[in-house]
Write a protein that holds these residues in place. Structure first.
Motif, PDB file in Angstrom:
ATOM      1  N   CYS A  23      40.422  67.697  75.422  1.00  0.00           N
ATOM      2  CA  CYS A  23      39.430  67.282  74.360  1.00  0.00           C
ATOM      3  C   CYS A  23      40.023  67.196  73.003  1.00  0.00           C
ATOM      4  O   CYS A  23      41.389  67.723  72.882  1.00  0.00           O
ATOM      5  N   PRO A  24      39.821  67.000  71.800  1.00  0.00           N
ATOM      6  CA  PRO A  24      40.464  67.087  70.544  1.00  0.00           C
ATOM      7  C   PRO A  24      40.897  68.414  70.144  1.00  0.00           C
ATOM      8  O   PRO A  24      42.167  68.306  69.704  1.00  0.00           O
ATOM      9  N   ALA A  25      40.589  69.603  70.438  1.00  0.00           N
ATOM     10  CA  ALA A  25      41.088  70.618  69.972  1.00  0.00           C
ATOM     11  C   ALA A  25      42.486  71.088  70.786  1.00  0.00           C
ATOM     12  O   ALA A  25      43.355  71.318  70.335  1.00  0.00           O
ATOM     13  N   GLU A  26      42.379  70.277  71.927  1.00  0.00           N
ATOM     14  CA  GLU A  26      43.605  70.680  72.809  1.00  0.00           C
ATOM     15  C   GLU A  26      44.726  69.822  72.284  1.00  0.00           C
ATOM     16  O   GLU A  26      45.700  69.957  72.416  1.00  0.00           O
ATOM     17  N   VAL A  27      44.328  68.382  72.033  1.00  0.00           N
ATOM     18  CA  VAL A  27      45.275  67.746  71.443  1.00  0.00           C
ATOM     19  C   VAL A  27      45.854  68.202  70.253  1.00  0.00           C
ATOM     20  O   VAL A  27      47.085  68.042  69.935  1.00  0.00           O
ATOM     21  N   ALA A  28      44.865  68.469  69.314  1.00  0.00           N
ATOM     22  CA  ALA A  28      45.367  69.119  68.044  1.00  0.00           C
ATOM     23  C   ALA A  28      46.362  70.509  68.204  1.00  0.00           C
ATOM     24  O   ALA A  28      47.500  70.563  67.506  1.00  0.00           O
ATOM     25  N   ALA A  29      46.078  71.429  69.255  1.00  0.00           N
ATOM     26  CA  ALA A  29      46.993  72.403  69.463  1.00  0.00           C
ATOM     27  C   ALA A  29      48.016  72.080  70.042  1.00  0.00           C
ATOM     28  O   ALA A  29      49.454  72.398  69.840  1.00  0.00           O
ATOM     29  N   ALA A  30      48.116  70.783  70.805  1.00  0.00           N
ATOM     30  CA  ALA A  30      49.741  70.361  71.527  1.00  0.00           C
ATOM     31  C   ALA A  30      50.445  69.727  70.382  1.00  0.00           C
ATOM     32  O   ALA A  30      51.707  69.904  70.228  1.00  0.00           O
ATOM     33  N   LYS A  31      49.805  69.018  69.587  1.00  0.00           N
ATOM     34  CA  LYS A  31      50.640  68.421  68.345  1.00  0.00           C
ATOM     35  C   LYS A  31      51.180  69.549  67.420  1.00  0.00           C
ATOM     36  O   LYS A  31      52.218  69.434  66.846  1.00  0.00           O
ATOM     37  N   LEU A  32      50.355  70.455  67.186  1.00  0.00           N
ATOM     38  CA  LEU A  32      50.888  71.637  66.241  1.00  0.00           C
ATOM     39  C   LEU A  32      52.123  72.260  67.089  1.00  0.00           C
ATOM     40  O   LEU A  32      52.981  72.400  66.494  1.00  0.00           O
ATOM     41  N   THR A  33      52.111  72.586  68.250  1.00  0.00           N
ATOM     42  CA  THR A  33      53.264  73.103  68.935  1.00  0.00           C
ATOM     43  C   THR A  33      54.417  72.420  68.876  1.00  0.00           C
ATOM     44  O   THR A  33      55.621  72.757  68.558  1.00  0.00           O
ATOM     45  N   ALA A  34      54.225  71.084  68.943  1.00  0.00           N
ATOM     46  CA  ALA A  34      55.447  70.023  69.066  1.00  0.00           C
ATOM     47  C   ALA A  34      56.038  69.835  67.446  1.00  0.00           C
ATOM     48  O   ALA A  34      57.223  69.920  67.439  1.00  0.00           O
ATOM     49  N   CYS A  35      55.095  69.945  66.697  1.00  0.00           N
ATOM     50  CA  CYS A  35      55.507  69.939  65.016  1.00  0.00           C
ATOM     51  C   CYS A  35      56.269  71.287  64.878  1.00  0.00           C
ATOM     52  O   CYS A  35      57.288  71.030  64.171  1.00  0.00           O
ATOM     53  N   GLU A  36      55.865  72.329  65.210  1.00  0.00           N
ATOM     54  CA  GLU A  36      56.449  73.479  64.991  1.00  0.00           C
ATOM     55  C   GLU A  36      58.022  73.578  65.740  1.00  0.00           C
ATOM     56  O   GLU A  36      58.726  74.080  64.977  1.00  0.00           O
ATOM     57  N   ALA A  37      58.034  73.227  66.782  1.00  0.00           N
ATOM     58  CA  ALA A  37      59.203  73.066  67.408  1.00  0.00           C
ATOM     59  C   ALA A  37      60.295  72.067  66.799  1.00  0.00           C
ATOM     60  O   ALA A  37      61.511  72.429  66.656  1.00  0.00           O
ATOM     61  N   ALA A  38      59.825  70.961  66.191  1.00  0.00           N
ATOM     62  CA  ALA A  38      60.624  70.137  65.713  1.00  0.00           C
ATOM     63  C   ALA A  38      61.094  70.672  64.365  1.00  0.00           C
ATOM     64  O   ALA A  38      62.186  70.465  63.877  1.00  0.00           O
ATOM     65  N   TYR A  39      60.087  71.486  63.678  1.00  0.00           N
ATOM     66  CA  TYR A  39      60.569  72.175  62.447  1.00  0.00           C
ATOM     67  C   TYR A  39      61.757  73.107  62.644  1.00  0.00           C
ATOM     68  O   TYR A  39      62.556  73.137  61.695  1.00  0.00           O
ATOM     69  N   ARG A  40      61.355  74.029  63.832  1.00  0.00           N
ATOM     70  CA  ARG A  40      62.398  74.826  64.003  1.00  0.00           C
ATOM     71  C   ARG A  40      63.708  74.353  64.246  1.00  0.00           C
ATOM     72  O   ARG A  40      64.947  74.808  63.927  1.00  0.00           O
ATOM     73  N   THR A  41      63.732  73.131  64.868  1.00  0.00           N
ATOM     74  CA  THR A  41      65.061  72.669  65.359  1.00  0.00           C
ATOM     75  C   THR A  41      65.778  72.100  64.240  1.00  0.00           C
ATOM     76  O   THR A  41      66.977  72.235  64.078  1.00  0.00           O
ATOM     77  N   ALA A  42      64.809  71.397  63.166  1.00  0.00           N
ATOM     78  CA  ALA A  42      65.308  70.784  62.096  1.00  0.00           C
ATOM     79  C   ALA A  42      66.075  71.826  61.014  1.00  0.00           C
ATOM     80  O   ALA A  42      67.111  71.835  60.549  1.00  0.00           O
ATOM     81  N   ARG A  43      65.313  73.111  61.094  1.00  0.00           N
ATOM     82  CA  ARG A  43      65.756  74.182  60.190  1.00  0.00           C
ATOM     83  C   ARG A  43      67.026  74.748  60.735  1.00  0.00           C
ATOM     84  O   ARG A  43      67.968  74.865  59.804  1.00  0.00           O
ATOM     85  N   THR A  44      66.999  74.913  62.076  1.00  0.00           N
ATOM     86  CA  THR A  44      68.235  75.351  62.792  1.00  0.00           C
ATOM     87  C   THR A  44      69.690  74.579  62.475  1.00  0.00           C
ATOM     88  O   THR A  44      70.517  74.885  61.989  1.00  0.00           O
ATOM     89  N   ALA A  45      69.206  73.087  62.694  1.00  0.00           N
ATOM     90  CA  ALA A  45      70.351  72.362  62.247  1.00  0.00           C
ATOM     91  C   ALA A  45      70.905  72.329  60.771  1.00  0.00           C
ATOM     92  O   ALA A  45      71.998  72.113  60.327  1.00  0.00           O
ATOM     93  N   LEU A  46      69.824  72.235  59.820  1.00  0.00           N
ATOM     94  CA  LEU A  46      70.257  72.293  58.361  1.00  0.00           C
ATOM     95  C   LEU A  46      70.971  73.735  58.173  1.00  0.00           C
ATOM     96  O   LEU A  46      71.983  73.682  57.432  1.00  0.00           O
ATOM     97  N   GLN A  47      70.484  74.802  58.777  1.00  0.00           N
ATOM     98  CA  GLN A  47      71.459  76.084  58.317  1.00  0.00           C
ATOM     99  C   GLN A  47      72.518  75.927  58.979  1.00  0.00           C
ATOM    100  O   GLN A  47      73.631  76.518  58.123  1.00  0.00           O
ATOM    101  N   GLU A  48      72.996  75.273  59.731  1.00  0.00           N
ATOM    102  CA  GLU A  48      74.281  75.087  60.573  1.00  0.00           C
ATOM    103  C   GLU A  48      75.160  74.160  59.667  1.00  0.00           C
ATOM    104  O   GLU A  48      76.288  74.675  59.558  1.00  0.00           O
TER     105      GLU A  48
END
Length: 67
Positions: free
Chosen positions: A32-57
């Protein structure tokens, strides 16, 4: 998990829920739309954490080189 009402959509907006077909197993997954939104949010949060870690390194390497 979405309720049956959320899956069916409201009378004002009767768009069907999203159906994704897996190309590897042939199994269909309905979200359902809420599940799609939650999955997108989780993916974006993971991408953000990965990019932040790479920039810190990168920053640490630059500072270690004295640049």
């Amino acid at each position: 998990m979405c309720s049956d009402t959320a899956r069916r959509g409201s009378a004002a907006h009767s768009a069907p829920h999203t159906t994704n077909a897996s190309t590897t197993t042939g199994a269909a997954v309905s979200l359902c739309p809420a599940e799609v939104a939650a999955a997108k949010l989780t993916a974006c949060e993971a991408a953000y954490r990965t990019a932040r870690t790479a920039l810190q390194e990168c920053r640490e390497l630059v500072l270690a080189d004295g640049l």
